[in-house]
Design an enzyme around this catalytic site. Structure first.
Site, mmCIF file in Angstrom:
data_model
loop_
_atom_site.group_PDB
_atom_site.id
_atom_site.type_symbol
_atom_site.label_atom_id
_atom_site.label_comp_id
_atom_site.label_asym_id
_atom_site.label_seq_id
_atom_site.Cartn_x
_atom_site.Cartn_y
_atom_site.Cartn_z
ATOM 1 N N HIS A 164 -3.448 1.197 -15.733
ATOM 2 C CA HIS A 164 -4.724 1.839 -16.014
ATOM 3 C C HIS A 164 -5.615 0.849 -16.754
ATOM 4 O O HIS A 164 -5.176 -0.240 -17.118
ATOM 5 C CB HIS A 164 -4.526 3.119 -16.852
ATOM 6 C CG HIS A 164 -3.900 2.852 -18.196
ATOM 7 N ND1 HIS A 164 -2.533 2.824 -18.370
ATOM 8 C CD2 HIS A 164 -4.435 2.577 -19.413
ATOM 9 C CE1 HIS A 164 -2.258 2.557 -19.645
ATOM 10 N NE2 HIS A 164 -3.396 2.397 -20.296
ATOM 11 N N ASP B 234 -8.168 0.492 -20.069
ATOM 12 C CA ASP B 234 -8.606 1.120 -21.307
ATOM 13 C C ASP B 234 -10.035 0.696 -21.592
ATOM 14 O O ASP B 234 -10.344 -0.492 -21.664
ATOM 15 C CB ASP B 234 -7.678 0.706 -22.450
ATOM 16 C CG ASP B 234 -6.303 1.359 -22.314
ATOM 17 O OD1 ASP B 234 -6.251 2.598 -22.291
ATOM 18 O OD2 ASP B 234 -5.296 0.621 -22.201
ATOM 19 N N GLU C 122 12.010 0.320 14.099
ATOM 20 C CA GLU C 122 12.138 -1.090 14.457
ATOM 21 C C GLU C 122 12.878 -1.907 13.400
ATOM 22 O O GLU C 122 13.500 -2.917 13.705
ATOM 23 C CB GLU C 122 10.739 -1.667 14.672
ATOM 24 C CG GLU C 122 10.744 -2.946 15.463
ATOM 25 C CD GLU C 122 9.369 -3.609 15.495
ATOM 26 O OE1 GLU C 122 8.503 -3.265 14.672
ATOM 27 O OE2 GLU C 122 9.189 -4.490 16.336
ATOM 28 N N HIS D 117 -4.244 -2.535 -18.507
ATOM 29 C CA HIS D 117 -2.999 -2.228 -19.190
ATOM 30 C C HIS D 117 -1.946 -1.841 -18.159
ATOM 31 O O HIS D 117 -2.024 -0.766 -17.559
ATOM 32 C CB HIS D 117 -3.251 -1.083 -20.181
ATOM 33 C CG HIS D 117 -2.086 -0.808 -21.075
ATOM 34 N ND1 HIS D 117 -2.115 0.153 -22.053
ATOM 35 C CD2 HIS D 117 -0.862 -1.372 -21.153
ATOM 36 C CE1 HIS D 117 -0.950 0.176 -22.685
ATOM 37 N NE2 HIS D 117 -0.173 -0.749 -22.144
ATOM 38 N N LYS E 195 9.396 -0.648 9.025
ATOM 39 C CA LYS E 195 8.561 -1.487 9.884
ATOM 40 C C LYS E 195 8.111 -0.644 11.060
ATOM 41 O O LYS E 195 8.928 0.011 11.703
ATOM 42 C CB LYS E 195 9.376 -2.689 10.363
ATOM 43 C CG LYS E 195 8.553 -3.728 11.092
ATOM 44 C CD LYS E 195 9.371 -4.945 11.433
ATOM 45 C CE LYS E 195 8.464 -6.050 11.940
ATOM 46 N NZ LYS E 195 7.556 -5.612 13.015
ATOM 47 N N ASP F 143 6.300 -0.077 14.739
ATOM 48 C CA ASP F 143 6.170 -0.814 15.983
ATOM 49 C C ASP F 143 4.819 -0.509 16.615
ATOM 50 O O ASP F 143 4.705 0.309 17.516
ATOM 51 C CB ASP F 143 7.316 -0.393 16.914
ATOM 52 C CG ASP F 143 7.500 -1.369 18.044
ATOM 53 O OD1 ASP F 143 6.856 -2.433 18.031
ATOM 54 O OD2 ASP F 143 8.295 -1.074 18.951
HETATM 55 MN MN MN Z 1 -3.537 1.906 -22.452
#
Ligand code: MN
Length: 493
Positions: free
Chosen positions: A56, A58, A339, A50, A194, A196
């Site tokens: 999550h 169910d 960077e 879901h 980013k 380095d």
């Molecule tokens: Mn649910």
């Protein structure tokens, strides 16, 4: 909680109260569910993925004519050593086991519902505080216990003595790569800073962590401080993507600060890990407990990754910024001396080994990987007198085109430490070849004194811009990239 209340006239009152049959495609039966079934058969279970406000799973067990339900933030555990949280939710109609699709925005549980697995189960015990079942599904099989820890809070446990479910953590994947380019405008992207350093996948299984570079080299022995990560997630099976970084004396993330570590192992690596420890910055999740997460969109992978709370002395999960315009984060990266940023499509799956337009790297400073095709001596009179060079003066650099032909892009003569000049000389001398590996001409004055080498070593340089002739302007040596193969080098814009 009415878990054992057979005969309750309307087990679905709460379910119905939360939903408007005119607005949701979910089944909303008008009549109270029957407490008895016409003929005996094995009860069913279903697990639904879901994607609501929070992703999550169910978990639903057919009982007394309804689906008794729990929401599992991390899904059904596949390993007996790792229990997961389960939150008891309202009973659902049995028809809900067949429901897949989209719950409209604004409605309860808005998002998408997909079937993760379904099958039947054999009941072993059912009380208000404990439920024991044996599942027979496609993906989920075996004995499970749900036990209540308080209120709506439960845990779900895979019973001991059973093999972990699912596929092993893959060992042969390569990281997904970004296409260089300008900051994308508009929505649908998340941006990350980013870093380095050295890209590495980290495989965690059986309490052990293994690090592998983007070209497949095992780095586990080189960074012993990062291995402890596996102890903090002892029973999980994970495949992580991230960057190994180190700080320079000024406390800045520095590719150069990693250089002394390259190729080390054992006591040498251990000594260096104490004098200048490295950190693993984790930004993606490719496998979780027997299951590939690579097919999930980035936003879901990120959510799962963050739920693991991987944070320790030598590893972190730096934030992603899904709601910040990429250009804004780029400005922050510039201000912080970083960077650049990597922008990632929120809806894109993880494609191992692919340089995908779904990932865009935007650099603050020009930084370029290039293949070393030769070098000149520091003292040119050495070459003039046919003496072997004693120190490197400049590296002659090339970039391969799509066909693999190496094009000369200039030389870099600054940014080296004395140590660099000696070590590079040693390494490169072993690769000497009689002919220039470049398909395009090197300036005559350099070609005369050059030692040509087999084009397999990759150097990283910063530079001002590309000249009209396709050369690097003002390149400065940053370091050698043992994590990159020559064939991977591409020209940055
Ligand atoms: Mn649910």
């Amino acid at each position: 909680m009415a878990s054992g209340a057979a005969g309750n006239p309307d087990r679905l009152r709460e379910y119905r109260a939360r939903r408007d049959a005119a607005r949701t495609p979910e089944p909303v039966p008008a009549a109270p569910a029957k407490g008895k079934r016409g003929r005996a058969r094995e009860p069913i279970f279903v697990v639904q993925e879901h994607r609501a406000t929070a992703l999550h799973w169910d978990f639903r067990l057919e009982r007394d004519g309804v689906l008794v339900s729990w929401a599992l933030p991390k899904g059904v555990p596949t390993d007996p050593r790792r229990d997961h949280r389960a939150v008891r939710t309202e009973d659902h109609p049995v028809e809900y086991a067949d429901f897949t699709g989209r719950i409209p925005a604004g409605e309860y549980g808005a998002g998408t519902v997909a079937t993760y697995d379904r099958g039947t189960y054999a009941l072993q015990k059912w009380t208000d505080d404990e439920v024991k079942v044996e599942l027979s599904g496609e993906r989920l099989t075996g004995r499970y216990t749900l036990f209540r820890t308080g209120g709506a809070d439960w845990m779900i446990h895979r019973e001991k003595g059973q093999e972990p479910l699912g596929e092993p953590v893959p060992d042969d994947l390569r990281p997904m790569l970004a296409v260089p380019g300008p900051a994308p405008a508009g929505g649908g992207w998340a941006a990350e800073f980013k870093w380095d350093g050295i890209r590495a996948l980290c495989r965690v299984e059986g309490g052990r962590a293994r690090l592998r570079s983007r070209n497949g080299n095992d780095l586990t022995e080189t960074y012993p401080e990062i291995r402890a990560l596996a102890k903090t997630v002892s029973s999980a099976r994970l495949l992580l993507d991230g960057e190994i970084i180190a700080l320079d004396a000024a406390g800045k993330v520095s590719f150069g600060a990693l250089q002394p570590r390259f190729g080390t192992s054992g006591s040498e690596a251990l000594r260096l890990s104490r004098s200048n420890p490295a950190s693993y910055l984790i930004f993606d999740l490719l496998h979780l407990d027997g299951r590939s997460t690579r097919e999930l969109p980035y936003s879901d992978r990120r959510e799962l990754l963050e739920s693991l709370e991987l944070s320790g002395p030598h590893w972190q999960t730096p934030p992603a910024f899904p709601d910040t315009p990429v250009a804004e984060l780029l400005a922050a990266a510039r201000a912080a001396g970083l960077e650049g940023v990597v922008a990632k499509r929120l809806d894109a799956p993880y494609q191992p080994g692919v340089r995908s337009p779904a990932w865009r790297k935007v650099k603050v400073t020009g930084s370029q990987s290039a293949v070393i095709g030769g070098f000149t001596p520091l003292k040119r009179q050495d070459a003039a007198r046919s003496r072997p060079p004693r120190e490197i003066g400049a590296l002659l650099l090339g970039i391969p085109d799509a066909a693999g032909t190496l094009h000369y892009v200039g030389k870099v003569g600054s940014g080296f430490t004395e140590h660099d000049r000696r070590v590079l000389l040693e390494e490169l001398s072993e690769l000497a070849v009689p002919e220039s590996p470049f398909a395009t001409a090197v300036d005559a004055a350099d070609a005369r004194v050059a030692t040509w080498v087999r084009p397999v070593v990759v150097a990283e340089v910063t530079f001002g811009e590309w000249t009209a002739k396709g050369r690097l302007r003002h390149p400065v040596f940053k370091g050698i990239r043992p994590d990159k193969d020559a064939s991977e080098v591409v020209r940055e814009p």
